[in-house]
Design a protein around this motif. Structure first.
Motif, PDB file in Angstrom:
ATOM      1  N   PRO A 191       0.824  -1.213   0.000  1.00 52.60           N
ATOM      2  CA  PRO A 191       0.000   0.000   0.000  1.00 52.60           C
ATOM      3  C   PRO A 191       0.855   1.258   0.000  1.00 52.60           C
ATOM      4  O   PRO A 191       1.947   1.275   0.585  1.00 52.60           O
ATOM      5  CB  PRO A 191      -0.819  -0.127   1.286  1.00 52.60           C
ATOM      6  N   SER A 192       0.365   2.278  -0.666  1.00 60.80           N
ATOM      7  CA  SER A 192       1.170   3.489  -0.863  1.00 60.80           C
ATOM      8  C   SER A 192       1.584   4.143   0.446  1.00 60.80           C
ATOM      9  O   SER A 192       2.691   4.691   0.548  1.00 60.80           O
ATOM     10  CB  SER A 192       0.401   4.490  -1.724  1.00 60.80           C
ATOM     11  N   ASP A 193       0.726   4.078   1.485  1.00 59.26           N
ATOM     12  CA  ASP A 193       1.090   4.738   2.740  1.00 59.26           C
ATOM     13  C   ASP A 193       2.297   4.063   3.390  1.00 59.26           C
ATOM     14  O   ASP A 193       3.186   4.738   3.920  1.00 59.26           O
ATOM     15  CB  ASP A 193      -0.094   4.777   3.696  1.00 59.26           C
ATOM     16  N   LEU A 194       2.351   2.727   3.315  1.00 61.70           N
ATOM     17  CA  LEU A 194       3.494   2.019   3.892  1.00 61.70           C
ATOM     18  C   LEU A 194       4.751   2.216   3.052  1.00 61.70           C
ATOM     19  O   LEU A 194       5.857   2.343   3.592  1.00 61.70           O
ATOM     20  CB  LEU A 194       3.186   0.531   4.031  1.00 61.70           C
ATOM     21  N   VAL A 195       4.587   2.240   1.741  1.00 64.38           N
ATOM     22  CA  VAL A 195       5.746   2.462   0.871  1.00 64.38           C
ATOM     23  C   VAL A 195       6.313   3.857   1.096  1.00 64.38           C
ATOM     24  O   VAL A 195       7.524   4.041   1.282  1.00 64.38           O
ATOM     25  CB  VAL A 195       5.362   2.279  -0.615  1.00 64.38           C
ATOM     26  N   GLY A 198       8.171   4.157   4.248  1.00 66.86           N
ATOM     27  CA  GLY A 198       9.309   3.243   4.401  1.00 66.86           C
ATOM     28  C   GLY A 198       9.123   2.168   5.445  1.00 66.86           C
ATOM     29  O   GLY A 198      10.101   1.728   6.066  1.00 66.86           O
ATOM     30  N   GLN A 199       7.898   1.708   5.623  1.00 63.76           N
ATOM     31  CA  GLN A 199       7.638   0.680   6.629  1.00 63.76           C
ATOM     32  C   GLN A 199       7.798  -0.714   5.996  1.00 63.76           C
ATOM     33  O   GLN A 199       6.825  -1.446   5.796  1.00 63.76           O
ATOM     34  CB  GLN A 199       6.240   0.879   7.227  1.00 63.76           C
ATOM     35  N   TRP A 200       9.050  -1.034   5.729  1.00 64.03           N
ATOM     36  CA  TRP A 200       9.347  -2.268   5.005  1.00 64.03           C
ATOM     37  C   TRP A 200       9.017  -3.510   5.813  1.00 64.03           C
ATOM     38  O   TRP A 200       8.650  -4.545   5.232  1.00 64.03           O
ATOM     39  CB  TRP A 200      10.817  -2.267   4.589  1.00 64.03           C
ATOM     40  N   GLY A 201       9.122  -3.449   7.118  1.00 67.97           N
ATOM     41  CA  GLY A 201       8.775  -4.599   7.953  1.00 67.97           C
ATOM     42  C   GLY A 201       7.303  -4.956   7.833  1.00 67.97           C
ATOM     43  O   GLY A 201       6.940  -6.139   7.778  1.00 67.97           O
TER      44      GLY A 201
END
Length: 215
Positions: A191-195, A198-201
């Protein structure tokens, strides 16, 4: 080196069998490319479809192609120029929302395995007539979803599909349960918000959950 429709389908079938879900990625920042690809591969989703919908998409493909264990393809191929650019960027396969003779000719001549899109029995039969038996079913939900694929599978059991478009965690298992579905494409794993944050985990966790679908 050119490729036949039969060889293209065989290669795409091998790729589609690597994981139940192919992430459909729209990436706006090249700096996100490698960590995003690494998170998805760690989570068990090695096949990555980068859509040519942003100005940096080709650079994203170049970066993702460097990630060990990843198989990177280019989505939204529509023109011969798209195909040439995708191959030059390092794409190992292509995905198209539909299929035209010009697009198919170009992919075959340049040697890019194309996962061509079909939304009806007639479109699927036309591609089968040319030699393609591994197709994208798009737009999946808008075209009738699971019931349509199930119905098409009865008279056309020799064709396999990767449904994309409206596939989500709530319906992915239903698609994957069909004998004529090898994998499915979905955007929810990145999802764009995580990308963008930078919430790669968290993306890795979404990928890991998706990698278990259909088992």
């Amino acid at each position: 080196m050119s490729i036949t429709p039969q060889a293209a389908s065989a290669r795409n079938r091998e790729i589609c069998q690597l994981a139940p879900i192919i992430p459909v990625l729209v990436v706006h920042d090249v700096s996100h490319a490698r960590p995003l690809a690494e998170a998805l591969v760690r989570g068990g989703l090695p096949v990555l479809e980068v859509t040519l919908r942003t100005p940096v998409a080709l650079d994203v493909i170049r970066e993702m192609a460097k990630v060990e264990g990843g198989v990177v393809g280019a989505g939204t191929l529509v023109t011969p120029d798209d195909v040439a650019a995708a191959v030059n960027a390092g794409a190992q396969f292509g995905v198209s929302p539909g299929a035209t003779d010009l697009l198919l000719d170009t992919c075959e001549d340049i040697g890019l395995p194309l996962l061509a899109g079909a939304a009806s029995a007639s479109e699927a039969m036309r591609l089968l007539e040319r030699g393609y038996d591994m197709l994208k079913f798009f737009p999946a939900e808008a075209s009738g979803g699971v019931p349509t694929l199930k119905a098409v599978g009865a008279p056309l059991p020799q064709i396999s599909f990767c449904p994309t478009g409206g596939v989500s965690p709530s319906n992915a298992a239903s698609y994957l349960s069909l004998p004529n579905v090898v994998c499915a494409g979905g955007s929810w794993v990145a999802p764009s918000d995580l990308v963008n944050s930078g919430q790669w985990g968290k993306i890795e966790a979404l990928a890991r959950a998706a990698s278990q679908l259909g088992l």
